[in-house]
Write a protein that holds these residues in place. Structure first.
Motif, PDB file in Angstrom:
ATOM      1  N   GLY A 350      36.801  43.586  31.849  1.00 15.05           N
ATOM      2  CA  GLY A 350      36.698  41.842  31.753  1.00 15.05           C
ATOM      3  C   GLY A 350      35.738  41.110  32.665  1.00 15.05           C
ATOM      4  N   LYS A 351      35.878  40.267  32.392  1.00 17.08           N
ATOM      5  CA  LYS A 351      34.559  39.207  32.897  1.00 17.08           C
ATOM      6  C   LYS A 351      35.285  38.547  34.368  1.00 17.08           C
ATOM      7  CE  LYS A 351      31.080  41.022  32.015  1.00 17.08           C
ATOM      8  NZ  LYS A 351      29.413  41.906  33.132  1.00 17.08           N
ATOM      9  N   GLU A 352      36.462  38.578  33.574  1.00 15.18           N
ATOM     10  CA  GLU A 352      37.773  37.247  34.342  1.00 15.18           C
ATOM     11  C   GLU A 352      39.432  37.684  35.331  1.00 15.18           C
ATOM     12  OE1 GLU A 352      38.066  36.316  30.572  1.00 15.18           O
ATOM     13  OE2 GLU A 352      35.828  35.542  31.354  1.00 15.18           O
ATOM     14  N   LEU A 353      40.285  37.439  35.717  1.00 15.44           N
ATOM     15  CA  LEU A 353      41.479  38.052  35.672  1.00 15.44           C
ATOM     16  C   LEU A 353      42.312  36.538  35.453  1.00 15.44           C
ATOM     17  CD1 LEU A 353      40.872  39.635  39.545  1.00 15.44           C
ATOM     18  CD2 LEU A 353      41.491  41.148  37.474  1.00 15.44           C
ATOM     19  N   ASP A 354      43.063  36.615  35.009  1.00 24.55           N
ATOM     20  CA  ASP A 354      44.060  36.002  33.697  1.00 24.55           C
ATOM     21  C   ASP A 354      45.386  36.145  35.003  1.00 24.55           C
ATOM     22  OD1 ASP A 354      42.046  35.173  32.512  1.00 24.55           O
ATOM     23  OD2 ASP A 354      43.093  36.134  30.737  1.00 24.55           O
ATOM     24  N   TYR A 355      45.829  35.259  35.541  1.00 32.28           N
ATOM     25  CA  TYR A 355      46.574  34.868  35.724  1.00 32.28           C
ATOM     26  C   TYR A 355      47.766  33.873  34.959  1.00 32.28           C
ATOM     27  CZ  TYR A 355      44.679  36.961  40.097  1.00 32.28           C
ATOM     28  OH  TYR A 355      43.748  38.556  40.531  1.00 32.28           O
ATOM     29  N   THR A 356      48.869  33.645  36.059  1.00 31.55           N
ATOM     30  CA  THR A 356      49.506  32.001  35.032  1.00 31.55           C
ATOM     31  C   THR A 356      49.314  30.824  35.200  1.00 31.55           C
ATOM     32  OG1 THR A 356      51.990  34.155  35.672  1.00 31.55           O
ATOM     33  CG2 THR A 356      52.536  31.413  34.682  1.00 31.55           C
ATOM     34  N   HIS A 357      48.775  30.339  33.798  1.00 29.85           N
ATOM     35  CA  HIS A 357      47.993  28.670  33.902  1.00 29.85           C
ATOM     36  C   HIS A 357      46.520  28.928  35.095  1.00 29.85           C
ATOM     37  CE1 HIS A 357      52.093  27.600  33.642  1.00 29.85           C
ATOM     38  NE2 HIS A 357      51.892  27.600  32.384  1.00 29.85           N
ATOM     39  N   PHE A 358      46.230  29.986  35.008  1.00 23.18           N
ATOM     40  CA  PHE A 358      45.050  30.020  36.092  1.00 23.18           C
ATOM     41  C   PHE A 358      43.818  31.456  35.775  1.00 23.18           C
ATOM     42  CE2 PHE A 358      47.352  31.295  39.509  1.00 23.18           C
ATOM     43  CZ  PHE A 358      46.357  32.321  40.258  1.00 23.18           C
ATOM     44  N   SER A 359      42.422  31.057  35.635  1.00 21.33           N
ATOM     45  CA  SER A 359      41.983  32.461  36.004  1.00 21.33           C
ATOM     46  C   SER A 359      41.007  32.584  36.873  1.00 21.33           C
ATOM     47  CB  SER A 359      41.662  32.822  34.691  1.00 21.33           C
ATOM     48  OG  SER A 359      41.961  32.897  33.316  1.00 21.33           O
ATOM     49  N   ILE A 360      40.734  33.530  37.182  1.00 18.96           N
ATOM     50  CA  ILE A 360      39.145  33.789  38.115  1.00 18.96           C
ATOM     51  C   ILE A 360      37.782  34.635  38.390  1.00 18.96           C
ATOM     52  CG2 ILE A 360      39.193  34.760  40.825  1.00 18.96           C
ATOM     53  CD1 ILE A 360      42.504  33.884  41.439  1.00 18.96           C
ATOM     54  N   VAL A 361      37.045  34.387  38.605  1.00 20.52           N
ATOM     55  CA  VAL A 361      35.875  35.080  38.474  1.00 20.52           C
ATOM     56  C   VAL A 361      35.130  35.667  39.803  1.00 20.52           C
ATOM     57  CG1 VAL A 361      33.170  34.775  37.261  1.00 20.52           C
ATOM     58  CG2 VAL A 361      35.048  34.123  36.115  1.00 20.52           C
ATOM     59  N   MET A 362      35.070  36.864  39.434  1.00 21.00           N
ATOM     60  CA  MET A 362      34.921  37.541  41.270  1.00 21.00           C
ATOM     61  C   MET A 362      33.179  37.742  40.952  1.00 21.00           C
ATOM     62  SD  MET A 362      37.810  37.584  43.360  1.00 21.00           S
ATOM     63  CE  MET A 362      36.890  38.573  43.992  1.00 21.00           C
ATOM     64  N   SER A 363      33.193  38.056  42.825  1.00 21.06           N
ATOM     65  CA  SER A 363      31.598  38.253  43.178  1.00 21.06           C
ATOM     66  C   SER A 363      31.623  39.245  43.191  1.00 21.06           C
ATOM     67  CB  SER A 363      30.812  36.971  44.372  1.00 21.06           C
ATOM     68  OG  SER A 363      29.875  38.108  44.692  1.00 21.06           O
ATOM     69  N   ARG A 364      30.482  40.784  43.168  1.00 18.38           N
ATOM     70  CA  ARG A 364      30.920  42.171  43.085  1.00 18.38           C
ATOM     71  C   ARG A 364      29.878  42.110  44.582  1.00 18.38           C
ATOM     72  NH1 ARG A 364      30.182  45.573  39.771  1.00 18.38           N
ATOM     73  NH2 ARG A 364      28.701  47.098  40.681  1.00 18.38           N
ATOM     74  N   SER A 365      29.285  41.324  45.383  1.00 18.54           N
ATOM     75  CA  SER A 365      28.433  41.301  46.625  1.00 18.54           C
ATOM     76  C   SER A 365      29.497  40.620  47.314  1.00 18.54           C
ATOM     77  CB  SER A 365      26.855  40.080  46.625  1.00 18.54           C
ATOM     78  OG  SER A 365      27.126  39.405  45.766  1.00 18.54           O
ATOM     79  N   ARG A 366      29.735  39.182  47.486  1.00 11.93           N
ATOM     80  CA  ARG A 366      30.718  39.065  48.494  1.00 11.93           C
ATOM     81  C   ARG A 366      32.032  39.689  48.031  1.00 11.93           C
ATOM     82  NH1 ARG A 366      27.028  34.736  50.168  1.00 11.93           N
ATOM     83  NH2 ARG A 366      29.045  33.914  51.930  1.00 11.93           N
ATOM     84  N   ARG A 367      32.705  39.866  47.327  1.00  7.19           N
ATOM     85  CA  ARG A 367      33.782  40.308  47.377  1.00  7.19           C
ATOM     86  C   ARG A 367      34.862  39.359  47.799  1.00  7.19           C
ATOM     87  NH1 ARG A 367      34.572  44.642  52.474  1.00  7.19           N
ATOM     88  NH2 ARG A 367      36.440  44.994  51.400  1.00  7.19           N
ATOM     89  N   LEU A 368      34.921  38.379  47.226  1.00  7.28           N
ATOM     90  CA  LEU A 368      35.367  36.847  47.028  1.00  7.28           C
ATOM     91  C   LEU A 368      35.050  36.053  45.316  1.00  7.28           C
ATOM     92  CD1 LEU A 368      34.344  34.887  50.222  1.00  7.28           C
ATOM     93  CD2 LEU A 368      36.652  36.284  50.143  1.00  7.28           C
ATOM     94  N   ALA A 369      36.114  35.031  45.511  1.00  3.19           N
ATOM     95  CA  ALA A 369      35.991  34.739  43.963  1.00  3.19           C
ATOM     96  C   ALA A 369      34.353  33.508  43.618  1.00  3.19           C
ATOM     97  CB  ALA A 369      37.245  33.586  43.851  1.00  3.19           C
TER      98      ALA A 369
END
Length: 580
Positions: A350-369
């Motif tokens: 997948g391309k995003e992480l789903d949480y309760t009522h919110f989602s996050i798209v992460m950067s490989r190079s920066r190891r941050l969202a």
């Protein structure tokens, strides 16, 4: 005189009880509705799977840890020994620590500065498992440091000696935190009371004490208490203090008997204390800040970071950000990242992480969202207490793409929530949403000087408008990744700027999409690289498109700055500067 005062208190308690009894007879739906249940659930430990069943009387099962939690809570309860100037005993009451320095009891127990000056808080006055008395540990009260009392709400907050003559410290006995939100207990639930009945050894009435009525400031419950129990903490099933016990409700047919007991709601006491804070000197205000919910949560950057692990089933029902959340015809999908190759994939592709009522798209190079995206439903917001600072890695993504204690430990970097902790806390899943915000994936390193007042005010403004008007809002938040970001510990680049986009439906159904940037750069003048204090600007989405590497083209037509000739960055010094 003391007996007359107690008689007045009991008569007032009876009058309130009788009025509530009459009111309930006129109300066909006295039971708690779904919204009230949502608030009640917000103070339940999510791992206590049977708690909701107990509330609605479908289960009497408790985890065995319930008993241990009660013993821990009991440590903070003390007998208040009342004495005259010669040290002779005048009477007893009960009190309990609400911070490492403050005790809460009744006004009718400690009603004046002089009474407090001669009173002693006695901890450990109880029997062990062999019914042998433990060693009492006394501490004097110190009203000269802090003394706040109110006769109407019948409470007193008093500073207590921090180190006794025996060498013991009052902090050894812990304290019972006071939570501000109402709804910690519901009518028909059961409470427990830890007390010193008749000034005797510590005792407890466990659970078979039904809450009969709740009013604005008082709770009525059927319970077993005795004189000397005044000032006792009244607990719900999670050992959270819900009320301060203060009086019995006399039977109008037989004054020698009791039909219920009455306590003062903790939310009412905290509201009163908040109003008193401005009258205190700096030292007194500092002591009270340890109790008030508005006080900042102490955080030592040098302290070790507690890392936890959530069970896999915590993610099963996490639907994530909903693009159709704002309503029919108002679809707002997750914006694409321009450097698609740098988006970190989940273990299942997948391309995003789903949480309760919110989602996050992460950067490989920066190891941050790259960004977080949250749906906020202002009509269902639930206040959830912040119980600890445990943070979690997400097991659904390789650890190599997540930054944890190796970045945040032993420095002045805050673990800044991208999706703010309160934002997704709405509806029946509010407790789970709160826990989900404590993922390292939802964190970005922010220097402690960065969380400027205007940035926080902006977040509050968005959330408060959603709450006050009952409308829905989507909020996107992320860092600006620049090539010249400072390299830290040889592997992490620390973003110096953060952005936020709020999307909502205006009256008439049209979308509004506003963008904001927190930066040290001078966006109004020509001093692009002249750094100064952090400031917040409202900026055109087109500028954010360029800076953040996120494609905002779909929302740019809905930006109020898009069609304003010469519109550039607008400095946000206060809420009046925000253009929706």
């Amino acid at each position: 005189m003391a007996d007359e005062k107690m008689d007045r208190i009991e008569r007032a308690a009876l009058a309130r009880y009788q009025k509530l009894q009459q009111d309930r007879k006129r109300e066909a739906a006295a039971a708690a509705g779904p919204e009230t249940m949502d608030v009640r659930r917000s103070v339940i430990n999510p791992h206590d799977s049977l708690a909701a069943e107990r509330i609605i009387h479908r289960s009497d099962l408790f985890p065995i840890a319930y008993l241990e939690a009660g013993l821990i809570a009991a440590k903070s309860v003390c007998r208040i020994s009342l004495r005259n100037h010669q040290g002779q005993i005048k009477g007893y009451g009960t009190g309990f620590l609400i911070s490492p320095s403050l005790i809460l009891t009744n006004n009718h127990v400690v009603d004046s500065y002089d009474t407090a000056l001669n009173a002693v808080a006695e901890f450990n006055y109880e029997d062990d498992v062999n019914f042998m008395p433990r060693t009492i540990v006394p501490f004097r009260l110190e009203p000269e440091r802090l003394f706040i009392t109110d006769e109407a709400l019948d409470f007193s907050v008093i500073a207590v000696q921090e180190k006794g003559l025996s060498g013991a410290r009052v902090s050894d006995f812990g304290y019972l935190p006071l939570l501000p939100m109402p709804g910690k207990i519901l009518e028909g639930e059961y409470v427990s009371i830890i007390q010193h009945p008749k000034g005797g050894p510590k005792a407890v009435t466990v659970r078979e004490n039904e809450v009969k009525f709740l009013s604005d400031h008082f709770v009525h419950y059927a319970s077993d208490t005795e004189p000397g129990s005044s000032g006792s903490p009244v607990f719900n099933d999670q050992w959270i203090v819900s009320a301060l016990h203060h009086a019995g409700v006399p039977d109008p047919a037989d004054p020698t008997k009791w039909i219920a007991n009455e306590g003062i709601r903790i939310s009412s006491i905290l509201h009163h204390l908040h109003g008193e804070r401005g009258k205190l000197d700096a030292a007194g205000a500092s002591l009270l800040d340890g109790v008030l919910p508005e006080a900042p949560i102490p955080d030592s950057p040098a302290a070790p970071i507690e890392v936890g692990e959530l069970a896999a089933d915590w993610y099963n029902d996490a639907g994530g950000y909903d693009p159709a959340f704002l309503g029919e015809g108002l679809n707002v999908p997750l914006p694409p990242v321009k450097d698609a190759a740098d988006v970190a994939e989940t273990l299942d592709g997948g391309k995003e992480l789903d949480y309760t009522h919110f989602s996050i798209v992460m950067s490989r190079s920066r190891r941050l969202a790259y960004y977080s995206a949250v749906n906020i439903d202002g009509s269902q917001l639930v206040e959830v207490k912040r119980s600890n600072d445990k943070w979690y890695f997400d097991p659904r993504m390789a650890r190599e793409f997540q930054s944890g204690p190796e970045l945040y430990a032993r420095n002045d970097l805050d673990r800044g929530h991208l999706t703010r902790r309160q934002d997704p806390n709405w509806g029946r899943d509010a407790v789970q949403a709160n826990a989900h915000t404590f993922h390292f994936t939802n964190s970005a390193p922010q220097h402690k000087g960065l969380n400027q007042k205007t940035w926080l005010s902006l977040e509050d403004y968005i959330l408060e408008n959603a709450g006050a008007n009952g409308f829905k809002v989507n909020v996107f938040t992320g860092p600006v990744f620049r090539d010249d970001d400072v390299v830290y510990r040889g592997e992490f680049r620390i973003p110096a700027e953060f952005w936020k986009v709020a999307v909502m439906a205006k009256e008439g159904g049209a979308l509004s999409a506003t963008a904001y940037l927190l930066t040290q750069r001078d966006l109004i003048g020509d001093l692009e690289f002249a750094y100064g204090p952090f400031q917040t600007f409202q900026v055109p989405l087109a500028l954010l498109d360029e800076l953040a590497g996120i494609d905002w083209s779909a929302l740019q037509p809905h930006d109020p700055l898009a069609n304003v000739e010469g519109a550039g960055a607008r400095l946000i010094a206060g809420r009046g500067d925000i253009r929706l």
